[in-house]
Design a protein around this motif. Structure first.
Motif, PDB file in Angstrom:
ATOM      1  N   VAL A 251       0.682   1.405   6.556  1.00 31.74           N
ATOM      2  CA  VAL A 251       0.507   1.251   5.069  1.00 31.74           C
ATOM      3  C   VAL A 251      -1.001   1.139   5.126  1.00 31.74           C
ATOM      4  CG1 VAL A 251       0.588  -0.461   3.058  1.00 31.74           C
ATOM      5  CG2 VAL A 251       2.224  -0.184   4.655  1.00 31.74           C
ATOM      6  N   ARG A 252      -1.773   1.918   4.210  1.00 31.15           N
ATOM      7  CA  ARG A 252      -3.149   1.991   4.241  1.00 31.15           C
ATOM      8  C   ARG A 252      -3.853   2.106   2.724  1.00 31.15           C
ATOM      9  NH1 ARG A 252      -2.250   8.253   5.919  1.00 31.15           N
ATOM     10  NH2 ARG A 252      -0.398   7.903   7.118  1.00 31.15           N
ATOM     11  N   VAL A 253      -5.231   1.492   2.666  1.00 28.28           N
ATOM     12  CA  VAL A 253      -5.720   1.455   1.486  1.00 28.28           C
ATOM     13  C   VAL A 253      -6.491   2.891   1.528  1.00 28.28           C
ATOM     14  CG1 VAL A 253      -7.910   0.546   0.407  1.00 28.28           C
ATOM     15  CG2 VAL A 253      -6.515  -0.782   1.692  1.00 28.28           C
ATOM     16  N   ILE A 254      -6.531   3.748   0.453  1.00 24.39           N
ATOM     17  CA  ILE A 254      -6.908   5.010   0.308  1.00 24.39           C
ATOM     18  C   ILE A 254      -7.940   5.143  -1.233  1.00 24.39           C
ATOM     19  CG2 ILE A 254      -5.154   6.246   1.407  1.00 24.39           C
ATOM     20  CD1 ILE A 254      -4.205   7.111  -1.218  1.00 24.39           C
ATOM     21  N   THR A 255      -8.688   6.037  -1.250  1.00 21.90           N
ATOM     22  CA  THR A 255      -9.541   6.144  -2.478  1.00 21.90           C
ATOM     23  C   THR A 255      -8.576   6.603  -3.643  1.00 21.90           C
ATOM     24  OG1 THR A 255     -10.200   8.325  -1.794  1.00 21.90           O
ATOM     25  CG2 THR A 255     -11.471   6.774  -0.828  1.00 21.90           C
ATOM     26  N   PRO A 256      -9.403   6.426  -4.696  1.00 19.91           N
ATOM     27  CA  PRO A 256      -8.719   6.896  -5.918  1.00 19.91           C
ATOM     28  C   PRO A 256      -8.345   8.580  -5.867  1.00 19.91           C
ATOM     29  CG  PRO A 256     -10.203   5.229  -6.508  1.00 19.91           C
ATOM     30  CD  PRO A 256     -10.268   5.559  -5.290  1.00 19.91           C
ATOM     31  N   LYS A 257      -9.478   8.892  -5.379  1.00 22.24           N
ATOM     32  CA  LYS A 257      -9.064  10.690  -5.233  1.00 22.24           C
ATOM     33  C   LYS A 257      -8.355  10.849  -4.199  1.00 22.24           C
ATOM     34  CE  LYS A 257     -12.409  12.342  -7.884  1.00 22.24           C
ATOM     35  NZ  LYS A 257     -11.770  12.677  -9.172  1.00 22.24           N
ATOM     36  N   GLU A 258      -7.964  10.100  -3.103  1.00 17.73           N
ATOM     37  CA  GLU A 258      -6.842  10.512  -2.065  1.00 17.73           C
ATOM     38  C   GLU A 258      -5.659  10.404  -2.904  1.00 17.73           C
ATOM     39  OE1 GLU A 258      -8.798   9.679   2.351  1.00 17.73           O
ATOM     40  OE2 GLU A 258      -8.472   7.728   1.046  1.00 17.73           O
ATOM     41  N   ALA A 259      -5.511   9.248  -3.735  1.00 13.10           N
ATOM     42  CA  ALA A 259      -4.258   9.022  -4.425  1.00 13.10           C
ATOM     43  C   ALA A 259      -3.987  10.129  -5.375  1.00 13.10           C
ATOM     44  CB  ALA A 259      -4.540   7.645  -5.201  1.00 13.10           C
ATOM     45  N   GLN A 260      -5.179  10.759  -6.159  1.00 14.39           N
ATOM     46  CA  GLN A 260      -4.835  12.086  -6.924  1.00 14.39           C
ATOM     47  C   GLN A 260      -4.429  13.224  -6.060  1.00 14.39           C
ATOM     48  OE1 GLN A 260      -8.397  13.144  -8.908  1.00 14.39           O
ATOM     49  NE2 GLN A 260      -7.315  12.891 -10.933  1.00 14.39           N
ATOM     50  N   ALA A 261      -4.995  13.221  -4.720  1.00  9.85           N
ATOM     51  CA  ALA A 261      -4.389  14.305  -4.110  1.00  9.85           C
ATOM     52  C   ALA A 261      -2.885  14.211  -3.702  1.00  9.85           C
ATOM     53  CB  ALA A 261      -5.221  14.503  -2.666  1.00  9.85           C
TER      54      ALA A 261
ATOM     55  N   ALA B   8      -1.306  14.686 -11.077  1.00 15.27           N
ATOM     56  CA  ALA B   8      -1.426  14.313 -12.478  1.00 15.27           C
ATOM     57  C   ALA B   8      -2.036  13.049 -12.945  1.00 15.27           C
ATOM     58  CB  ALA B   8      -0.110  14.551 -13.060  1.00 15.27           C
ATOM     59  N   LEU B   9      -2.362  12.182 -11.858  1.00 17.64           N
ATOM     60  CA  LEU B   9      -2.846  10.981 -12.147  1.00 17.64           C
ATOM     61  C   LEU B   9      -4.105  10.656 -12.770  1.00 17.64           C
ATOM     62  CD1 LEU B   9      -2.164   8.863  -8.861  1.00 17.64           C
ATOM     63  CD2 LEU B   9      -1.061   8.581 -11.080  1.00 17.64           C
ATOM     64  N   TYR B  10      -4.482   9.884 -13.738  1.00 14.83           N
ATOM     65  CA  TYR B  10      -5.728   9.497 -14.179  1.00 14.83           C
ATOM     66  C   TYR B  10      -6.234   8.375 -13.260  1.00 14.83           C
ATOM     67  CZ  TYR B  10      -9.493   7.534 -16.967  1.00 14.83           C
ATOM     68  OH  TYR B  10     -10.589   6.825 -17.368  1.00 14.83           O
ATOM     69  N   VAL B  11      -7.552   8.726 -12.607  1.00 16.58           N
ATOM     70  CA  VAL B  11      -7.873   7.651 -11.291  1.00 16.58           C
ATOM     71  C   VAL B  11      -9.254   7.110 -11.654  1.00 16.58           C
ATOM     72  CG1 VAL B  11      -6.519   8.439  -9.624  1.00 16.58           C
ATOM     73  CG2 VAL B  11      -8.784   9.396  -9.992  1.00 16.58           C
ATOM     74  N   ASP B  12      -9.883   7.419 -12.780  1.00 15.16           N
ATOM     75  CA  ASP B  12     -11.301   6.994 -13.146  1.00 15.16           C
ATOM     76  C   ASP B  12     -11.482   5.500 -13.344  1.00 15.16           C
ATOM     77  OD1 ASP B  12     -11.828   9.532 -12.920  1.00 15.16           O
ATOM     78  OD2 ASP B  12     -12.475   9.771 -15.092  1.00 15.16           O
ATOM     79  N   ASP B  13     -10.557   4.790 -13.437  1.00 16.73           N
ATOM     80  CA  ASP B  13     -10.589   3.439 -13.605  1.00 16.73           C
ATOM     81  C   ASP B  13     -10.225   2.482 -12.407  1.00 16.73           C
ATOM     82  OD1 ASP B  13      -7.918   3.843 -14.036  1.00 16.73           O
ATOM     83  OD2 ASP B  13      -7.620   2.505 -15.868  1.00 16.73           O
ATOM     84  N   LEU B  14      -9.739   3.410 -11.428  1.00 17.17           N
ATOM     85  CA  LEU B  14      -9.335   2.839 -10.240  1.00 17.17           C
ATOM     86  C   LEU B  14     -10.218   2.323  -9.090  1.00 17.17           C
ATOM     87  CD1 LEU B  14      -6.324   4.749  -9.579  1.00 17.17           C
ATOM     88  CD2 LEU B  14      -6.169   2.755 -10.851  1.00 17.17           C
ATOM     89  N   ILE B  15     -10.238   1.281  -8.463  1.00 17.18           N
ATOM     90  CA  ILE B  15     -11.172   1.310  -7.351  1.00 17.18           C
ATOM     91  C   ILE B  15     -10.578   1.631  -5.882  1.00 17.18           C
ATOM     92  CG2 ILE B  15     -12.593  -0.575  -8.274  1.00 17.18           C
ATOM     93  CD1 ILE B  15     -10.923  -2.675  -6.331  1.00 17.18           C
ATOM     94  N   ALA B  16      -9.304   1.728  -6.000  1.00 17.01           N
ATOM     95  CA  ALA B  16      -8.632   1.876  -4.612  1.00 17.01           C
ATOM     96  C   ALA B  16      -7.014   2.107  -4.970  1.00 17.01           C
ATOM     97  CB  ALA B  16      -8.636   0.960  -3.518  1.00 17.01           C
ATOM     98  N   ALA B  17      -6.467   2.603  -3.940  1.00 16.13           N
ATOM     99  CA  ALA B  17      -5.034   2.742  -4.068  1.00 16.13           C
ATOM    100  C   ALA B  17      -4.412   2.251  -2.617  1.00 16.13           C
ATOM    101  CB  ALA B  17      -4.434   4.114  -4.506  1.00 16.13           C
ATOM    102  N   VAL B  18      -3.104   1.868  -2.492  1.00 14.08           N
ATOM    103  CA  VAL B  18      -2.257   1.170  -1.330  1.00 14.08           C
ATOM    104  C   VAL B  18      -1.233   2.289  -1.057  1.00 14.08           C
ATOM    105  CG1 VAL B  18      -1.225  -0.352  -0.211  1.00 14.08           C
ATOM    106  CG2 VAL B  18      -3.194  -0.931  -1.595  1.00 14.08           C
ATOM    107  N   TRP B  19      -1.029   2.864   0.016  1.00 14.03           N
ATOM    108  CA  TRP B  19      -0.101   4.185   0.272  1.00 14.03           C
ATOM    109  C   TRP B  19       0.457   3.693   1.243  1.00 14.03           C
ATOM    110  CZ3 TRP B  19       2.913   7.513  -1.017  1.00 14.03           C
ATOM    111  CH2 TRP B  19       3.162   8.764  -0.367  1.00 14.03           C
TER     112      TRP B  19
END
Ligand SMILES: Cc1cc2nc3c(=O)[nH]c(=O)nc-3n(C[C@H](O)[C@H](O)[C@H](O)COP(=O)(O)OP(=O)(O)OC[C@H]3O[C@@H](n4cnc5c(N)ncnc54)[C@H](O)[C@@H]3O)c2cc1C
Length: 383
Positions: free
Chosen positions: A110-120, A124-135
């Motif tokens: 399990v890792r913390v990733i950036t919003p851009k990595e989540a979008q990768a 289709a995700l809108y990520v501009d209001d996110l600070i991070a994601a957990v994957w």
């Protein structure tokens, strides 16, 4: 030995009891195997829990699903599509980081990733209001119907009798002990009864003279018409700010508003079509492309919640021979494989091989029974 409820939990327990040599197991199911809240589950399985016990439950379930077809002769439809949590709030992220440290120590990826990595991962995700994601790439999804059928099939092979369309209507007790159950098909004498009645667990508890803090709360899942604009595979993706979650099922998108509602029911819950607007609003914010999708249908199910969001597992205080496997909330499907093994150990060997104090049936005390959310910090509500 009688198990009340032929959902994924009851069938797993019955199978494991028979596997350990218990010869007289009867499952009493008021409808048909797997037709209860198990049939409403999204099928998610994640190592991303907040306690060591629950993480261990999930890691074992993931292993069981990996080899399920060999053991049960049924393809569980298991795919490690991952779980993705989208985070907006710094305090929320800090809480995730604490849990991730524990999850990683226990072997989960399990890792913390950036919003851009989540979008990768989900373009289709809108990520501009996110600070991070957990994957959690090792997490996944499997078919609740298939898994339940697998447990039930092997249980029957080992001699378990599964009585469908038979309702348990009462408990025979004497000298503080279980003596048997009353059912719509007649009485069954037994010194051990397992309550695995899902959202109806409190009702079954009352038949035994017990007050159980298990609260059925409705949650919806809607699905779109085939929608190739969001190509799969898509992880189970939860928007922490709104509770909305989604994944793909074949060509369709499954969308849940993440609702939690007391509708005064404990067996089935009607769909409230007004929830469509709620889910579409949340979905369009996070997945703007969904504006082009059409909702084709949906369903609602009851999640059996407890005051601290942990299950209630163990012998019931005050009634010898009454075992509780209840209060599984939104994670009963994924924890059923491990639950079955440990309950069978507990009943057959006298104790389980894992510390299950987290689920202690006596932890809420004898006073006023708290409501959902009243006891303890709650982990992410992801299903
Ligand atoms: C919308 C939604 C999404 C979910 N998503 C997930 C997910 O992604 N992952 C996950 O792990 N979990 C998920 N869950 C939770 C999961 O569905 C439950 O925790 C799990 O199915 C509980 O299983 P069970 O066997 O305890 O209950 P059930 O499947 O309800 O089984 C209990 C059975 O007992 C029977 N019964 C009740 N009373 C009696 C009686 N008096 N006599 C005889 N039989 C009786 C009922 O008919 C029922 O079949 C979700 C739930 C919902 C509603």
């Amino acid at each position: 030995m009688v198990v009340i409820g032929g959902g994924v939990v009851g069938c797993s327990i019955a199978y494991q009891l028979a596997r350990r040599g218990v010869r007289d197991v009867v499952v009493v199911e008021r409808e048909t195997v797997g037709s209860g809240t198990t049939s409403k589950a999204a099928g998610g399985v994640r190592a991303q829990f907040s306690t060591e016990t629950e993480i261990r439950f999930s890691l074992e379930s993931l292993r069981v699903l990996d080899t399920f077809r060999d053991e049960f002769g049924v393809d569980p439809g298991f795919r490690r599509i991952g779980y993705l949590f989208l985070v907006q709030d710094p305090a929320d992220l800090r809480a995730f980081e604490t849990r991730i440290a524990l999850q990683r120590r226990l072997g989960a990826d399990v890792r913390v990733i950036t919003p851009k990595e989540a979008q990768a991962i989900v373009p289709a995700l809108y990520v501009d209001d996110l600070i991070a994601a957990v994957w959690g790439p090792g997490d996944g999804v499997a078919g609740p119907a298939e898994v339940t059928a697998g447990f039930a099939g092997r249980a029957r092979d080992l001699g378990v009798r599964i009585l469908e369309e038979v309702e348990m209507t009462g408990i025979e007790r004497g000298a503080g002990r279980v003596q048997g159950v009353l059912t719509s098909a007649g009485p069954i004498a037994t010194p051990v009864v397992v309550n695995a009645a899902g959202p109806a667990a409190a009702r079954v508890g009352r038949l035994a003279g017990l007050v159980l803090p298990v609260y059925p709360r409705r949650r919806h899942i809607f699905f779109t018409e085939p929608f190739p604009d969001v190509p799969g595979p898509v992880p189970i993706t939860t928007d922490r700010a709104s509770g909305f979650y989604f994944r793909k099922e074949l060509e369709q998108l499954l969308l849940s508003p993440g609702d939690v509602e007391d509708v005064g029911e404990d067996l089935t819950a009607p769909v409230d079509w007004r929830r469509v607007e709620d889910v579409v609003t949340k979905a369009v914010h996070r997945l703007p492309l969904v504006e082009r999708a059409r909702i084709a249908g949906g369903w609602a199910g009851l999640r059996p919640l407890t005051p601290d969001d942990h299950a209630i597992l163990g012998w019931a205080p005050g009634l010898v021979g009454f075992f509780l496997a209840v209060g599984w909330g939104g994670h009963g499907f994924q924890h059923a494989p491990t639950t079955g093994r440990l309950v069978a150990e507990w009943i057959v060997d006298g104790r389980p091989s894992m510390d299950l104090a987290l689920f202690d049936p006596g932890r809420f005390g004898d006073g006023r029974v708290p409501l959902p959310g009243e006891a303890g910090a709650r982990a992410p509500d992801a299903e």
